[in-house]
Design a protein around this motif. Structure first.
Motif, mmCIF file in Angstrom:
data_model
loop_
_atom_site.group_PDB
_atom_site.id
_atom_site.type_symbol
_atom_site.label_atom_id
_atom_site.label_comp_id
_atom_site.label_asym_id
_atom_site.label_seq_id
_atom_site.Cartn_x
_atom_site.Cartn_y
_atom_site.Cartn_z
ATOM 1 N N GLU B 42 3.830 13.500 -0.862
ATOM 2 C CA GLU B 42 4.841 13.067 -1.815
ATOM 3 C C GLU B 42 5.609 11.910 -1.213
ATOM 4 O OE1 GLU B 42 7.250 16.386 -2.846
ATOM 5 O OE2 GLU B 42 5.660 17.297 -4.057
ATOM 6 N N GLY B 43 6.227 11.146 -2.043
ATOM 7 C CA GLY B 43 7.049 10.041 -1.534
ATOM 8 C C GLY B 43 6.398 8.696 -1.684
ATOM 9 N N LEU B 44 5.096 8.688 -1.858
ATOM 10 C CA LEU B 44 4.377 7.428 -2.039
ATOM 11 C C LEU B 44 3.688 7.508 -3.390
ATOM 12 C CD1 LEU B 44 3.812 4.899 -0.312
ATOM 13 C CD2 LEU B 44 1.733 6.017 0.493
ATOM 14 N N GLU B 45 4.193 6.704 -4.346
ATOM 15 C CA GLU B 45 3.597 6.774 -5.680
ATOM 16 C C GLU B 45 2.410 5.816 -5.780
ATOM 17 O OE1 GLU B 45 4.754 6.678 -10.404
ATOM 18 O OE2 GLU B 45 6.007 5.561 -9.018
ATOM 19 N N HIS B 46 1.315 6.304 -6.300
ATOM 20 C CA HIS B 46 0.140 5.459 -6.485
ATOM 21 C C HIS B 46 -0.004 5.129 -7.961
ATOM 22 C CE1 HIS B 46 -4.155 4.683 -7.275
ATOM 23 N NE2 HIS B 46 -4.096 4.051 -6.129
ATOM 24 N N ILE B 47 -0.080 3.844 -8.277
ATOM 25 C CA ILE B 47 -0.284 3.413 -9.660
ATOM 26 C C ILE B 47 -1.749 3.017 -9.805
ATOM 27 C CG2 ILE B 47 0.405 1.778 -11.469
ATOM 28 C CD1 ILE B 47 2.742 3.516 -10.676
ATOM 29 N N LEU B 48 -2.449 3.774 -10.621
ATOM 30 C CA LEU B 48 -3.877 3.510 -10.818
ATOM 31 C C LEU B 48 -4.058 2.388 -11.831
ATOM 32 C CD1 LEU B 48 -6.893 4.348 -10.468
ATOM 33 C CD2 LEU B 48 -6.552 5.846 -12.450
ATOM 34 N N VAL B 49 -4.573 1.262 -11.355
ATOM 35 C CA VAL B 49 -4.827 0.134 -12.249
ATOM 36 C C VAL B 49 -6.208 0.290 -12.881
ATOM 37 C CG1 VAL B 49 -3.309 -1.421 -10.986
ATOM 38 C CG2 VAL B 49 -5.731 -1.236 -10.344
ATOM 39 N N ARG B 50 -6.585 -0.699 -13.700
ATOM 40 C CA ARG B 50 -7.888 -0.631 -14.357
ATOM 41 C C ARG B 50 -8.863 -1.665 -13.814
ATOM 42 N NH1 ARG B 50 -5.333 3.299 -15.253
ATOM 43 N NH2 ARG B 50 -5.166 4.383 -17.252
ATOM 44 N N HIS B 51 -8.394 -2.503 -12.929
ATOM 45 C CA HIS B 51 -9.231 -3.533 -12.306
ATOM 46 C C HIS B 51 -8.470 -3.954 -11.057
ATOM 47 C CE1 HIS B 51 -11.030 -7.496 -11.600
ATOM 48 N NE2 HIS B 51 -11.983 -7.204 -12.455
ATOM 49 N N GLU B 52 -9.187 -4.190 -9.952
ATOM 50 C CA GLU B 52 -8.486 -4.472 -8.693
ATOM 51 C C GLU B 52 -7.617 -5.722 -8.771
ATOM 52 O OE1 GLU B 52 -11.633 -3.558 -8.867
ATOM 53 O OE2 GLU B 52 -12.002 -1.910 -7.469
ATOM 54 N N GLN B 53 -8.038 -6.710 -9.561
ATOM 55 C CA GLN B 53 -7.207 -7.910 -9.691
ATOM 56 C C GLN B 53 -5.827 -7.524 -10.232
ATOM 57 O OE1 GLN B 53 -8.597 -10.921 -12.433
ATOM 58 N NE2 GLN B 53 -6.895 -12.277 -11.951
ATOM 59 N N GLY B 54 -5.836 -6.539 -11.151
ATOM 60 C CA GLY B 54 -4.584 -6.041 -11.704
ATOM 61 C C GLY B 54 -3.710 -5.439 -10.616
ATOM 62 N N ALA B 55 -4.334 -4.732 -9.676
ATOM 63 C CA ALA B 55 -3.568 -4.143 -8.561
ATOM 64 C C ALA B 55 -2.887 -5.232 -7.754
ATOM 65 C CB ALA B 55 -4.493 -3.316 -7.667
ATOM 66 N N GLY B 56 -3.622 -6.306 -7.507
ATOM 67 C CA GLY B 56 -3.074 -7.413 -6.724
ATOM 68 C C GLY B 56 -1.891 -8.062 -7.419
ATOM 69 N N HIS B 57 -2.059 -8.388 -8.702
ATOM 70 C CA HIS B 57 -0.964 -9.057 -9.423
ATOM 71 C C HIS B 57 0.220 -8.106 -9.635
ATOM 72 C CE1 HIS B 57 -3.386 -12.511 -9.816
ATOM 73 N NE2 HIS B 57 -4.158 -12.083 -10.797
ATOM 74 N N ALA B 58 -0.065 -6.823 -9.853
ATOM 75 C CA ALA B 58 1.025 -5.857 -10.003
ATOM 76 C C ALA B 58 1.828 -5.793 -8.700
ATOM 77 C CB ALA B 58 0.480 -4.481 -10.372
ATOM 78 N N ALA B 59 1.114 -5.792 -7.577
ATOM 79 C CA ALA B 59 1.801 -5.781 -6.282
ATOM 80 C C ALA B 59 2.620 -7.058 -6.115
ATOM 81 C CB ALA B 59 0.796 -5.629 -5.146
ATOM 82 N N GLU B 60 2.098 -8.172 -6.609
ATOM 83 C CA GLU B 60 2.858 -9.433 -6.555
ATOM 84 C C GLU B 60 4.122 -9.343 -7.403
ATOM 85 O OE1 GLU B 60 0.781 -13.451 -6.423
ATOM 86 O OE2 GLU B 60 -0.706 -12.232 -7.471
ATOM 87 N N GLY B 61 3.973 -8.769 -8.609
ATOM 88 C CA GLY B 61 5.126 -8.621 -9.498
ATOM 89 C C GLY B 61 6.178 -7.724 -8.875
ATOM 90 N N TYR B 62 5.694 -6.660 -8.254
ATOM 91 C CA TYR B 62 6.590 -5.739 -7.547
ATOM 92 C C TYR B 62 7.326 -6.496 -6.437
ATOM 93 C CZ TYR B 62 8.087 -1.751 -4.720
ATOM 94 O OH TYR B 62 8.829 -0.848 -4.008
ATOM 95 N N ALA B 63 6.558 -7.275 -5.663
ATOM 96 C CA ALA B 63 7.133 -7.990 -4.522
ATOM 97 C C ALA B 63 8.144 -9.037 -4.985
ATOM 98 C CB ALA B 63 6.027 -8.660 -3.712
ATOM 99 N N ARG B 64 7.757 -9.825 -5.969
ATOM 100 C CA ARG B 64 8.619 -10.912 -6.412
ATOM 101 C C ARG B 64 9.914 -10.380 -7.024
ATOM 102 N NH1 ARG B 64 9.028 -16.058 -4.711
ATOM 103 N NH2 ARG B 64 9.430 -17.528 -6.371
ATOM 104 N N SER B 65 9.822 -9.221 -7.702
ATOM 105 C CA SER B 65 11.011 -8.716 -8.384
ATOM 106 C C SER B 65 11.913 -7.891 -7.462
ATOM 107 C CB SER B 65 10.617 -7.887 -9.605
ATOM 108 O OG SER B 65 9.963 -6.706 -9.213
ATOM 109 N N THR B 66 11.413 -7.506 -6.295
ATOM 110 C CA THR B 66 12.231 -6.686 -5.391
ATOM 111 C C THR B 66 12.575 -7.389 -4.073
ATOM 112 O OG1 THR B 66 10.267 -5.753 -4.326
ATOM 113 C CG2 THR B 66 11.202 -4.508 -6.178
ATOM 114 N N GLY B 67 11.760 -8.375 -3.694
ATOM 115 C CA GLY B 67 11.934 -8.982 -2.383
ATOM 116 C C GLY B 67 11.262 -8.188 -1.270
#
Lengths: 190, 591
Positions: B42-67
């Motif tokens: 527990e403590g680490l949430e995994h978001i299952l994407v539908r394509h690995e490129q989506g995982a990459g961009h989602a991680a970018e969105g997460y990074a850009r919006s949080t720092g």
């Protein structure tokens, strides 16, 4: 991207922009780890820089450090880019432009040497001439039969080039060269 | 802390020790041991994407919006190759991204094994650094180093490739080093700027008669503190300020000194100010070709100061007079302090005249468009979206194309980290996964992907991710049935021969949304737009909004390729003939 590699601070350091193509010898100290050479070479091919010569070998075994010597050509702006791009690579400890160092110390060039193994085959007068010339160039015969010699010659690139050119009509068979190894003149290290 | 554990356990432990709370990923054979650990913790949430490129961009969105760094987890072979676009995107936009990839077991490496690829070889040029970990005892150290490299200096993506046998093997785990910057052997980015140079910069700025601040994504990357200092610097100096696409929000769009974005689709006043200035202060930007236009005619009469953490950004395309290597936040702190301490005597008259000239350019109203009461103008759609969302906590992402430029021109960003867009690489398909990444990090916020009808189809499968994880992202599609920017360039360059830039057979976006379990809306009349946007915001589900806009509108103003800042094509001058002749023969080969 190391602090010690950043240019000495000076306001307005770029007085003039030259578009003349220059040849520079760069010396890199890198971690001897898998892929480090690929990173260096990939950077040159990916960004369209030239490599005239490249040599690499581990030089400090206990620290696993290798020294890469690269001879490259470009405008001063490109050479500066190459230096900074190389410095950005994580396993690169230090990039030194030996040519700039030499110029700053009022020297013509850094100390540069390469070694070549030159195979020449032939008989009679040509064979003797090859031997005489090898002597004149201080090349050493390291293998021979009655029909061939293998010379080992060390020197600056221009000397090796000249020796190879002279051997051509005397029965040059093949050449293997190490590429340039270089250090700065004087007591200081990198 | 050291203790024995398996490689897979180390991955989870290292992520937690690095403060990671979310990872985006897709399982596969070579990462199954790690996935087996994910389900048991527990403590680490995994978001299952539908394509690995989506995982990459989602991680970018997460990074850009949080720092914070974004983390993605993918399998070997196709999992890794699908990440390449996202890694390259993060590389060009300097987004901290840690990608963990599975690899075939070490004894099979090099054998063309099933789902094997040379991941470190393929990702070498599109990462800041990457590692193949062959020994489990190196794993913890490498993982911590990966976070340090990704987040320090100029941020960027890194890959840690872990063979499956290393995930199963047991070794010694070590926690993160307290001060990695002090112990790393070879990687030590310079953070503090040189004091002499900063002082010289202040002198140069104080003497300026026609100054401009040109800022970029580096200010946002440097953090909120840097953005605050930038605002302070602007109010201290009274200088006009413009920004690149990546830097929007660092200085508020409502700020008095704001000129709007500069560059190819920037405002007339921003570009003319850049062209005519006598002192340019470039802060965390990199003289990209979208910004400079023709470099030999770029701001010909200015002394240029360049603040950047990456020495290779200095003199790459434009020669600068005064480089300052260091983190924007640190340099600005010194700059503001020195400016305050030195009794700066400015030529107030000159500065006033400069502003008068700028106001003249502003009066040109370069973003003007003809309003229409029958069809929705795309610019109007963005303006309405802005007005109806500006008082909320809103994150805007975009895809790539005309809609992206209109979003940049017409949506006013007041704060950094609220604007997520693919600047350097120009990745169509970035926006939806990026919005998902931002929504995961900010559950209570409104996350809108401003999209085009073509771009959205490139990663539309991530709608499924949004539905599964209850992420109510809103996709606001400016649907003109064209790849608008491609068409615009065909009009500019290729005699209006519209080769394959019209999308026949677009899906019914309303039904598509419903098919995914989301909600779809369609709006076609300007009078219905506000209601539709409000409805979209009110729905607590992922939404596809099919906003039908004027089909043939083009994006102006524009600096045509091969032209200088003072050769802009303005909307009121952009008739068919001007468009057809805007680009010279030399400019045609440029992108």
């Amino acid at each position: 991207m190391n602090a010690q590699n950043v240019d000495a601070p000076s306001a307005y350091f770029l007085a003039e922009v030259s578009n003349e193509v220059e040849t520079h010898t760069l010396s890199l100290l890198v971690d001897n780890e898998p892929g480090v050479l690929a990173r260096v070479i990939g950077l040159f091919s990916g960004r369209g820089y030239n490599i005239d010569s490249l040599t690499v070998s581990e030089t400090e075994h206990e620290k696993h450090l290798s020294r890469i010597t690269i001879v490259t050509t470009g405008t001063p702006m490109i050479i500066q880019q190459i230096r900074h791009q190389l410095d950005r690579l994580v396993p690169v400890h230090r990039v030194t432009d030996l040519t700039v160092r030499a110029l700053r110390a009022n020297q013509d060039k850094p100390l540069e040497r390469e070694l070549a193994l030159v195979k020449v085959a032939g008989t009679g007068e040509k064979r003797l001439e090859a031997l005489r010339l090898g002597d004149a160039f201080r090349a050493t015969v390291i293998d021979a039969t009655t029909e061939h010699f293998v010379f080992e010659i060390t020197g600056r690139t221009s000397k090796i080039e000249q020796f190879i050119a002279i051997m051509k009509p005397l029965g040059l068979v093949e050449v293997s060269r190490t590429g340039v190894a270089a250090v700065q003149r004087g007591p200081e290290g990198l | 802390m050291t203790r024995e554990m398996t490689g897979a356990e180390m991955v989870i432990q290292a992520l937690k020790d690095q403060g990671v709370d979310t990872i985006f990923g897709y399982p596969g054979g070579a990462v199954l041991p790690i996935y087996d650990e994910i389900i048991q913790q527990e403590g680490l949430e995994h978001i299952l994407v539908r394509h690995e490129q989506g995982a990459g961009h989602a991680a970018e969105g997460y990074a850009r919006s949080t720092g914070k760094p974004g983390v993605a987890l993918v399998t070997s072979g196709p999992g890794a190759t699908n990440m390449v676009t996202a890694l390259t995107d993060a590389m060009l936009d300097s987004i901290p991204l840690v990608c963990i990839s599975g690899q075939v077991p070490t004894h099979l490496i090099g054998n063309d094994a099933f789902q094997e690829c040379d991941t470190v070889g393929i990702t070498r040029p599109c990462t800041k650094h990457n590692w193949l970990v062959r020994d489990v005892d190196d794993l913890a150290r490498v993982l911590h180093e990966a976070f340090y490299v990704a987040t320090s200096g100029r941020p960027g993506p890194v890959v840690v490739d872990i063979p499956k046998d290393v995930q199963f093997a047991t070794g010694t785990y070590q926690g993160p080093t307290p001060n990695p910057a002090a112990v790393h052997k070879s990687y030590r980015p310079q953070v503090k700027g040189d004091a002499v140079s900063i002082r010289a910069a202040v002198e140069l700025m104080a003497a300026a008669r026609k100054p401009v601040l040109y800022t970029g994504g580096g200010v946002v990357n440097s953090g909120p503190q840097a953005c605050q200092l930038l605002r302070e610097l602007v109010s201290l100096t009274g200088f006009p300020i413009t920004s690149t696409l990546m830097g929007l929000g660092a200085y508020p769009a409502s700020g008095e000194n704001w000129l709007g974005m500069l560059g190819m689709h920037g405002t007339y006043e921003a570009n003319m100010t850049m062209h005519d200035c006598d002192v340019m202060v470039c802060i965390g930007a990199r003289f990209d070709d979208r910004i400079t236009g023709r470099t030999d005619a770029f701001s010909p009469n200015s002394r240029k100061i360049h603040i950047d953490i990456d020495p290779s950004s200095i003199n790459k395309t434009v020669n600068v007079d005064l480089p300052i290597i260091g983190d924007v936040g640190h340099v600005l702190e010194d700059m503001v302090r020195i400016w305050r301490a030195s009794a700066v005597k400015r030529d107030e008259t000159a500065l006033k005249d400069w502003w008068t000239q700028i106001d003249g350019w502003r009066a040109r109203n370069s973003l003007a468009y003809k309003p229409n009461s029958d069809v929705i103008m795309p610019q109007y759609a963005i303006q309405r979206l802005y007005e109806l969302t500006r008082h909320r906590k809103t994150f805007i992402s975009t895809e790539v194309g005309q809609h992206q430029m209109w979003a940049a021109q017409f949506y006013g960003f007041e704060e950094p980290n609220h604007w997520l867009t693919s600047g350097g690489l120009g990745t169509m398909g970035y926006g939806l996964p990026a919005a998902i990444g931002a929504q995961v990090a900010h559950r209570d916020a409104l996350c809108v992907d401003i999209a085009g009808d073509a771009s959205i189809l490139m990663n539309i499968q991530e709608m499924s991710t949004a539905v599964q994880f209850g992420l109510p992202v809103k996709v606001f599609i400016l649907n003109n049935q064209y790849m608008g920017m491609v068409r615009q360039w065909q009009q500019l360059l290729h005699g209006n021969r519209l080769s394959h830039s019209y999308t026949d057979s677009l899906p019914d976006f309303v039904k598509l949304a419903e098919a995914y379990g989301g909600v779809g809306f369609r709006v076609e009349k300007p009078g219905d737009l506000d209601g539709a946007i409000e409805e979209m915001i009110a729905v607590d589900k992922p939404v596809l909004m099919d906003c039908r806009v004027a089909n043939l509108t083009n994006c102006f103003p524009m600096i045509p390729s091969g032209k200088a800042h003072n050769e802009m094509l303005l909307p009121d001058e952009a008739n068919d003939e001007a468009v057809a002749n805007a680009i010279s023969a030399e400019g045609k080969s440029l992108v």
